[in-house]
Design a protein around this motif. Sequence first.
Motif, PDB file in Angstrom:
ATOM      1  N   PHE A 172       0.851  -1.178   0.000  1.00  0.00           N
ATOM      2  CA  PHE A 172       0.000   0.000   0.000  1.00  0.00           C
ATOM      3  C   PHE A 172       0.890   1.232   0.000  1.00  0.00           C
ATOM      4  O   PHE A 172       1.885   1.286   0.714  1.00  0.00           O
ATOM      5  CB  PHE A 172      -0.888   0.052   1.248  1.00  0.00           C
ATOM      6  CG  PHE A 172      -2.071  -0.868   1.209  1.00  0.00           C
ATOM      7  CD1 PHE A 172      -3.119  -0.623   0.331  1.00  0.00           C
ATOM      8  CD2 PHE A 172      -2.151  -1.964   2.059  1.00  0.00           C
ATOM      9  CE1 PHE A 172      -4.218  -1.455   0.298  1.00  0.00           C
ATOM     10  CE2 PHE A 172      -3.243  -2.802   2.033  1.00  0.00           C
ATOM     11  CZ  PHE A 172      -4.285  -2.552   1.147  1.00  0.00           C
ATOM     12  N   ARG A 173       0.519   2.211  -0.785  1.00  0.00           N
ATOM     13  CA  ARG A 173       1.196   3.507  -0.766  1.00  0.00           C
ATOM     14  C   ARG A 173       0.190   4.533  -0.269  1.00  0.00           C
ATOM     15  O   ARG A 173      -0.823   4.786  -0.911  1.00  0.00           O
ATOM     16  CB  ARG A 173       1.708   3.892  -2.154  1.00  0.00           C
ATOM     17  CG  ARG A 173       2.558   5.166  -2.168  1.00  0.00           C
ATOM     18  CD  ARG A 173       3.017   5.499  -3.585  1.00  0.00           C
ATOM     19  NE  ARG A 173       3.974   6.605  -3.585  1.00  0.00           N
ATOM     20  CZ  ARG A 173       3.627   7.891  -3.545  1.00  0.00           C
ATOM     21  NH1 ARG A 173       2.338   8.214  -3.485  1.00  0.00           N
ATOM     22  NH2 ARG A 173       4.546   8.836  -3.551  1.00  0.00           N
ATOM     23  N   VAL A 174       0.465   5.103   0.915  1.00  0.00           N
ATOM     24  CA  VAL A 174      -0.494   5.993   1.565  1.00  0.00           C
ATOM     25  C   VAL A 174       0.213   7.255   2.039  1.00  0.00           C
ATOM     26  O   VAL A 174       1.278   7.176   2.660  1.00  0.00           O
ATOM     27  CB  VAL A 174      -1.150   5.301   2.789  1.00  0.00           C
ATOM     28  CG1 VAL A 174      -2.232   6.198   3.383  1.00  0.00           C
ATOM     29  CG2 VAL A 174      -1.704   3.945   2.422  1.00  0.00           C
ATOM     30  N   ARG A 175      -0.365   8.409   1.746  1.00  0.00           N
ATOM     31  CA  ARG A 175       0.125   9.647   2.341  1.00  0.00           C
ATOM     32  C   ARG A 175      -0.708   9.908   3.592  1.00  0.00           C
ATOM     33  O   ARG A 175      -1.902  10.172   3.511  1.00  0.00           O
ATOM     34  CB  ARG A 175       0.008  10.828   1.377  1.00  0.00           C
ATOM     35  CG  ARG A 175       0.592  12.131   1.951  1.00  0.00           C
ATOM     36  CD  ARG A 175       0.608  13.239   0.931  1.00  0.00           C
ATOM     37  NE  ARG A 175       1.532  12.970  -0.162  1.00  0.00           N
ATOM     38  CZ  ARG A 175       2.854  13.181  -0.105  1.00  0.00           C
ATOM     39  NH1 ARG A 175       3.400  13.649   1.008  1.00  0.00           N
ATOM     40  NH2 ARG A 175       3.601  12.926  -1.149  1.00  0.00           N
ATOM     41  N   THR A 176      -0.067   9.820   4.754  1.00  0.00           N
ATOM     42  CA  THR A 176      -0.797   9.947   6.012  1.00  0.00           C
ATOM     43  C   THR A 176      -1.315  11.369   6.194  1.00  0.00           C
ATOM     44  O   THR A 176      -0.654  12.333   5.826  1.00  0.00           O
ATOM     45  CB  THR A 176       0.096   9.565   7.200  1.00  0.00           C
ATOM     46  OG1 THR A 176       1.243  10.427   7.232  1.00  0.00           O
ATOM     47  CG2 THR A 176       0.561   8.117   7.076  1.00  0.00           C
ATOM     48  N   LYS A 229      -2.058  13.044   9.094  1.00  0.00           N
ATOM     49  CA  LYS A 229      -1.544  13.861  10.189  1.00  0.00           C
ATOM     50  C   LYS A 229      -0.190  14.469   9.870  1.00  0.00           C
ATOM     51  O   LYS A 229       0.039  15.668  10.091  1.00  0.00           O
ATOM     52  CB  LYS A 229      -1.450  13.031  11.471  1.00  0.00           C
ATOM     53  CG  LYS A 229      -0.977  13.840  12.667  1.00  0.00           C
ATOM     54  CD  LYS A 229      -1.097  13.074  13.953  1.00  0.00           C
ATOM     55  CE  LYS A 229      -0.687  13.949  15.136  1.00  0.00           C
ATOM     56  NZ  LYS A 229      -0.825  13.254  16.431  1.00  0.00           N
ATOM     57  N   ARG A 230       0.740  13.681   9.360  1.00  0.00           N
ATOM     58  CA  ARG A 230       2.096  14.159   9.133  1.00  0.00           C
ATOM     59  C   ARG A 230       2.414  14.404   7.661  1.00  0.00           C
ATOM     60  O   ARG A 230       3.453  14.969   7.337  1.00  0.00           O
ATOM     61  CB  ARG A 230       3.113  13.173   9.727  1.00  0.00           C
ATOM     62  CG  ARG A 230       2.945  12.998  11.228  1.00  0.00           C
ATOM     63  CD  ARG A 230       3.981  12.045  11.795  1.00  0.00           C
ATOM     64  NE  ARG A 230       3.740  11.821  13.207  1.00  0.00           N
ATOM     65  CZ  ARG A 230       4.174  12.609  14.182  1.00  0.00           C
ATOM     66  NH1 ARG A 230       4.876  13.678  13.885  1.00  0.00           N
ATOM     67  NH2 ARG A 230       3.916  12.332  15.450  1.00  0.00           N
ATOM     68  N   GLY A 231       1.545  13.939   6.776  1.00  0.00           N
ATOM     69  CA  GLY A 231       1.781  14.146   5.360  1.00  0.00           C
ATOM     70  C   GLY A 231       2.904  13.310   4.800  1.00  0.00           C
ATOM     71  O   GLY A 231       3.411  13.573   3.710  1.00  0.00           O
ATOM     72  N   ARG A 232       3.333  12.284   5.553  1.00  0.00           N
ATOM     73  CA  ARG A 232       4.403  11.399   5.071  1.00  0.00           C
ATOM     74  C   ARG A 232       3.825  10.308   4.191  1.00  0.00           C
ATOM     75  O   ARG A 232       2.659   9.929   4.335  1.00  0.00           O
ATOM     76  CB  ARG A 232       5.142  10.760   6.256  1.00  0.00           C
ATOM     77  CG  ARG A 232       5.911  11.740   7.129  1.00  0.00           C
ATOM     78  CD  ARG A 232       6.586  10.981   8.267  1.00  0.00           C
ATOM     79  NE  ARG A 232       7.328  11.871   9.138  1.00  0.00           N
ATOM     80  CZ  ARG A 232       8.599  12.212   8.963  1.00  0.00           C
ATOM     81  NH1 ARG A 232       9.259  11.723   7.926  1.00  0.00           N
ATOM     82  NH2 ARG A 232       9.213  13.020   9.800  1.00  0.00           N
ATOM     83  N   VAL A 233       4.654   9.793   3.294  1.00  0.00           N
ATOM     84  CA  VAL A 233       4.227   8.684   2.445  1.00  0.00           C
ATOM     85  C   VAL A 233       4.614   7.379   3.122  1.00  0.00           C
ATOM     86  O   VAL A 233       5.778   7.158   3.446  1.00  0.00           O
ATOM     87  CB  VAL A 233       4.863   8.763   1.048  1.00  0.00           C
ATOM     88  CG1 VAL A 233       4.491   7.529   0.229  1.00  0.00           C
ATOM     89  CG2 VAL A 233       4.415  10.031   0.335  1.00  0.00           C
ATOM     90  N   ALA A 234       3.619   6.535   3.374  1.00  0.00           N
ATOM     91  CA  ALA A 234       3.852   5.244   4.014  1.00  0.00           C
ATOM     92  C   ALA A 234       3.776   4.143   2.960  1.00  0.00           C
ATOM     93  O   ALA A 234       2.861   4.110   2.139  1.00  0.00           O
ATOM     94  CB  ALA A 234       2.811   5.001   5.102  1.00  0.00           C
ATOM     95  N   HIS A 235       4.772   3.241   2.970  1.00  0.00           N
ATOM     96  CA  HIS A 235       4.775   2.077   2.083  1.00  0.00           C
ATOM     97  C   HIS A 235       4.593   0.842   2.960  1.00  0.00           C
ATOM     98  O   HIS A 235       5.484   0.480   3.737  1.00  0.00           O
ATOM     99  CB  HIS A 235       6.085   1.989   1.300  1.00  0.00           C
ATOM    100  CG  HIS A 235       6.275   3.144   0.359  1.00  0.00           C
ATOM    101  ND1 HIS A 235       7.052   4.242   0.671  1.00  0.00           N
ATOM    102  CD2 HIS A 235       5.759   3.390  -0.871  1.00  0.00           C
ATOM    103  CE1 HIS A 235       7.027   5.099  -0.334  1.00  0.00           C
ATOM    104  NE2 HIS A 235       6.257   4.609  -1.274  1.00  0.00           N
ATOM    105  N   ILE A 236       3.448   0.192   2.840  1.00  0.00           N
ATOM    106  CA  ILE A 236       3.077  -0.896   3.737  1.00  0.00           C
ATOM    107  C   ILE A 236       2.985  -2.199   2.960  1.00  0.00           C
ATOM    108  O   ILE A 236       2.119  -2.355   2.089  1.00  0.00           O
ATOM    109  CB  ILE A 236       1.727  -0.602   4.415  1.00  0.00           C
ATOM    110  CG1 ILE A 236       1.780   0.776   5.095  1.00  0.00           C
ATOM    111  CG2 ILE A 236       1.369  -1.687   5.411  1.00  0.00           C
ATOM    112  CD1 ILE A 236       0.445   1.261   5.592  1.00  0.00           C
TER     113      ILE A 236
END
Length: 371
Positions: free
Chosen positions: A221-225, A227-234
């Motif tokens: 999964f590629r998600v821009r969180t 709260k922090r605007g970071r890109v998460a790769h799950i």
Amino acid sequence: MPRSSLPKGVHRVRRKTVEGFRYHFYAWRGGPKFWTDTVREPRDPKFLIAFADAIKARHSADYMTPQMVDDFLDSTAMPKAERTQADYKKWALRFADEFVDDPAKLWENPKSRGELNEWRAKWKNSPKQHDYAGTVAVRILNWARDEGKIAAHYCDRLHRIYSVDRAEIVWTEADQKAFKDAAPSWVKRVMTLACETGLRPADLVRLTRGNLESFDGIDRFRVRTQKRGRVAHIPVTPELRQLIDETPADQLVLLVNDRSKPLRPTSASRAITRYRDRIADKLSDPTLRLQDTRGTAATRLLRAGLGLNQIANHMGWSLRYAAAVIEHYAAVSPAESAEVLDLLKREKQRREDKTVNAIVNVPDGAKRGES
């Protein structure tokens, strides 16, 4: 009577009181209040006299606290997350309403700190609200100071009365099994997605198949969180793959309620709480909540052999924050706590050694800044 019949520039606010609705009239938006009435369009001649007296005193120094709040709400200093914006607006307007007749220069007086503390003491029986009121007020004052609206303020570092330590509160495997045995399928999916991704509720409910991508043969999964605007790769674990495969093809988001409607963050959290309460006697802690799955996910990933940088990357955290979260949630049980903390210690040492080696191996010329 049409709105235009009021004197030009008059700002009217309707507020509900125990006696019923009352209308407050201000010489201008953010200006001083000059009249209060039970009718929407006052016809009393004294109304116009009061308005005339109010605008006589208007000059550049009459920058009022409500106007400062309005300017803040329209500024780029407002948080980006939709939920946080709503919370900020609610408390900012409460702040403006409390100090509606006070000029912004009030906050340049050291005594204003006491007035702010007295205002937020209204919520002393609700520590979180008490502290949040102060947080928003100070955020507004910091902005006003930085923008030159006020010369200074004396409300930094207000005392806080809310504290919570959930270091020992984690969804263990036994907790998760007990919960899933008691919850309906749509709530089980919330728990699975939360424990496998470590995402906050606001990000969980937005996940769709559109967030999936393949990288080096690995689905993630590629998600821009939010709260922090970071890109998460799950990475897509077997549990996540099963959840995705079980999702109907015509269902846009992965999480829906029992009526097949998309979930809201608050609805997802309440669902977990509702079914948790039914089996509270079977859980390691009866206060477990949806947010506690974030630590569960972080410690699981560390035990699985991922480094801090990998955990931080796909969770959308900084390295320092990832280490802090893992330490905070490490105590699943005495044995697992020691294991996780030992892994974390070794991972930190590995990163420190890598940094030292990088410095040692820098050519002498580069160290001196030579070309």
